[in-house]
Design an enzyme around this catalytic site. Sequence first.
Site, PDB file in Angstrom:
ATOM      1  N   CYS B  89       1.194  -1.092   0.117  1.00 16.24           N
ATOM      2  CA  CYS B  89       0.052  -0.181   0.637  1.00 16.24           C
ATOM      3  C   CYS B  89       0.723   1.264   0.131  1.00 16.24           C
ATOM      4  O   CYS B  89       1.637   2.007  -1.140  1.00 16.24           O
ATOM      5  CB  CYS B  89      -0.903   0.348   0.929  1.00 16.24           C
ATOM      6  SG  CYS B  89      -2.239   1.463   1.348  1.00 16.24           S
ATOM      7  N   ARG B 124     -13.203   6.037  -3.066  1.00 16.58           N
ATOM      8  CA  ARG B 124     -11.371   5.489  -2.572  1.00 16.58           C
ATOM      9  C   ARG B 124     -11.612   3.706  -2.937  1.00 16.58           C
ATOM     10  O   ARG B 124     -13.033   3.208  -2.824  1.00 16.58           O
ATOM     11  CB  ARG B 124     -11.720   5.149  -1.010  1.00 16.58           C
ATOM     12  CG  ARG B 124     -10.130   5.162   0.074  1.00 16.58           C
ATOM     13  CD  ARG B 124     -10.469   5.813   1.227  1.00 16.58           C
ATOM     14  NE  ARG B 124      -9.022   5.124   2.434  1.00 16.58           N
ATOM     15  CZ  ARG B 124      -7.390   5.428   2.466  1.00 16.58           C
ATOM     16  NH1 ARG B 124      -8.041   6.296   1.753  1.00 16.58           N
ATOM     17  NH2 ARG B 124      -6.597   5.045   3.647  1.00 16.58           N
ATOM     18  N   HIS B 186      -3.696  -5.706   2.108  1.00 16.15           N
ATOM     19  CA  HIS B 186      -3.426  -6.201   3.604  1.00 16.15           C
ATOM     20  C   HIS B 186      -4.320  -6.651   3.676  1.00 16.15           C
ATOM     21  O   HIS B 186      -4.452  -7.894   2.924  1.00 16.15           O
ATOM     22  CB  HIS B 186      -4.455  -4.488   4.080  1.00 16.15           C
ATOM     23  CG  HIS B 186      -4.098  -3.855   3.747  1.00 16.15           C
ATOM     24  ND1 HIS B 186      -2.514  -2.713   4.479  1.00 16.15           N
ATOM     25  CD2 HIS B 186      -4.234  -2.752   3.506  1.00 16.15           C
ATOM     26  CE1 HIS B 186      -2.509  -2.101   4.052  1.00 16.15           C
ATOM     27  NE2 HIS B 186      -3.744  -1.466   3.604  1.00 16.15           N
TER      28      HIS B 186
END
Lengths: 421, 233
Positions: B89, B124, B186
């Site tokens: 990320c 997002r 993640h």
Amino acid sequence: MPRATVEHDDSPSIRGARLSARDRAGLAALRLVNGASRRSGRGQGTVAGGRVALRIAPRLLERLAYDLELALVSGTNGKTTTTACLTAAMSTRGPVATNDTGSNMLPGHVAALGNSTARVAVLECDEVWLSRAIPLERPGAVVVLNLSRDQLDRTSEVRHVARSWHAALASLEGTCVANADDPLVVSAAVHAPNVAWFAGGLEFREDASACPRCMARLHFDDDGGWHCECGLARPDPDAFLRDGTAVVDGTQVPFKITLPGAFNEGNGLAALLAAVRLGVDADAAAAAICSVTDVAGRFSELDVDGSRARLLLAKNPAGWSALLRLLADDDAPIVVAINARVADGFDPSWLYDVEFDRLAGRRVVATGERWRDLSTRLFYAGVEHTTETDPRRAIAVAGGAGRRVDVIANYTAFAALHGAR
Amino acid sequence: MLRVVTVYPDLLGTYGDRGNGIVLQRRAALRGIESAHDEATSDERLPVADIYCIGGGEDGPQQLAVERLEQDGTLKERAADGAVVLAVCAGLQVLGRSFAVSDGTRAGGLGLFELDTVASAQPRAVGEVVVDGAAGYLPLTGFENHAGRTVRDEALAPLGRVISGVGNGDGTDGALVGRLVGTYLHGPVLARNPLLADWLLALALDAGELAPIDDDPSRGLHDERLGVARRAR
């Protein structure tokens, strides 16, 4: 804990604020939908009605909050407990409206105010919604407890939340009651024109290792003090704990709270300071706060096939850190239940920010809808454990022979167990 | 002695990615390989290690991490010397040439990956991701949570093809060059994808295939998440 009395008021004005025909239609809809929702058993009847009411009457919340003595309570952890404590303290003077069903966004606020004729309100407020609630509700006090990582799929960044608080608190007419021990809280609250600081402790430092103002590394002392080269530093608290008492604005009052854990002492202290600044007598407020026992099922007990389970809520690394400390001197078997629904956050990566290795040697059962994520985490923490898909079965397996089991669950896993009592 | 270091968890530790370092060390130890995992904060010199794990973080701290890593120099040196780097990320963006900051400006990265991360008008990217491709550690599952979109130079290979989710934003996820691995996933990504963890370990150890681990619960986790993602499509 005294609850707000519900008396339907169909007069065109409510508490001095003029309601438009639209507002009255919104209120009527709120009561209709909530009544139906409660009767059908589908919900506690707060969010649905509040949503409908706000759609019909977008300014209803402002009107309902107008000329109320209103306090908001926000932060990552301890909102519900602090709201219950402050409600207890304010109730020493008369009825208080509050949202004790967990509906802590604007529709829940509309529902709590619309269903009550109390002139005082204490509302728990979701941390992301606080900046919108403040200008609408114009609270006399805003309690800000702490800020750390939680449900990052929804809040995305803790520092974004702090910045949104900063902007809203800067124009706050009432008093900001803020935790001097949390640098992120302080970075937002210092901008409020009127601040009262309490020493509420800091469970989880990792979201505050870089200064929220200048990004340099913060310095923490062993006694809880902290500062940055840029000048941001822990303010001197107006309220702190000392030897079983609370000192508020220089006055010492007895303060032995019933709820367990150091974190709950901090929550109680925040409520005490807020109540005193709202004009409640310190001794009366302290006594009311110390008598709060059951807050929405936290620390309540559940009987499963002869096993006694104590229900503990931990939703994020900071909450876990607090509970692991509480459980350190105990040897009861532990059931951990983890879900990852919308109210929990969809990403359970945060399990790796919890020091599960401290459970090594205890009897541990992993359960909840994300038991495989949890089991993998425990495996890598070197914690021997068994797994059960059904939380109630996990309790029965962990307990056996009438032993007390500590059940640590995150939000929806906790709600499922508490609701099933 | 296999040394695993999590880089700057004080700055890039928001999304639980420290788990990647924990997983690598434990999977080595469970096979009897002497190993250590350390977390190196940004106020100390980055230790010499065989594997570096860099995680996700917030905008401001991400810029600070680049500054510190440039000043420190160790990561670039070790990467040139063949250390394995897993960058997740913000970590992926840090290893790139440049990235967008939320105030509308751009910041420079370390330039180890020939890629740039740009602001996007799209919402997002938040949710479950499945990444597939021909490599032996694929498919991967994980959870993404980022605003930027990453544009690779043509010559830079992605880690894999996005089956569901957003990843880089062009139907691929992450980047792969030599022993440098970047991804948006993640979960933590190595907790949910034990084959990727073992592939990184084998790289660092210059070993072939590693022996399986008994009673490894993460294999069941991988299958479960993959099944959930497939059913959701």
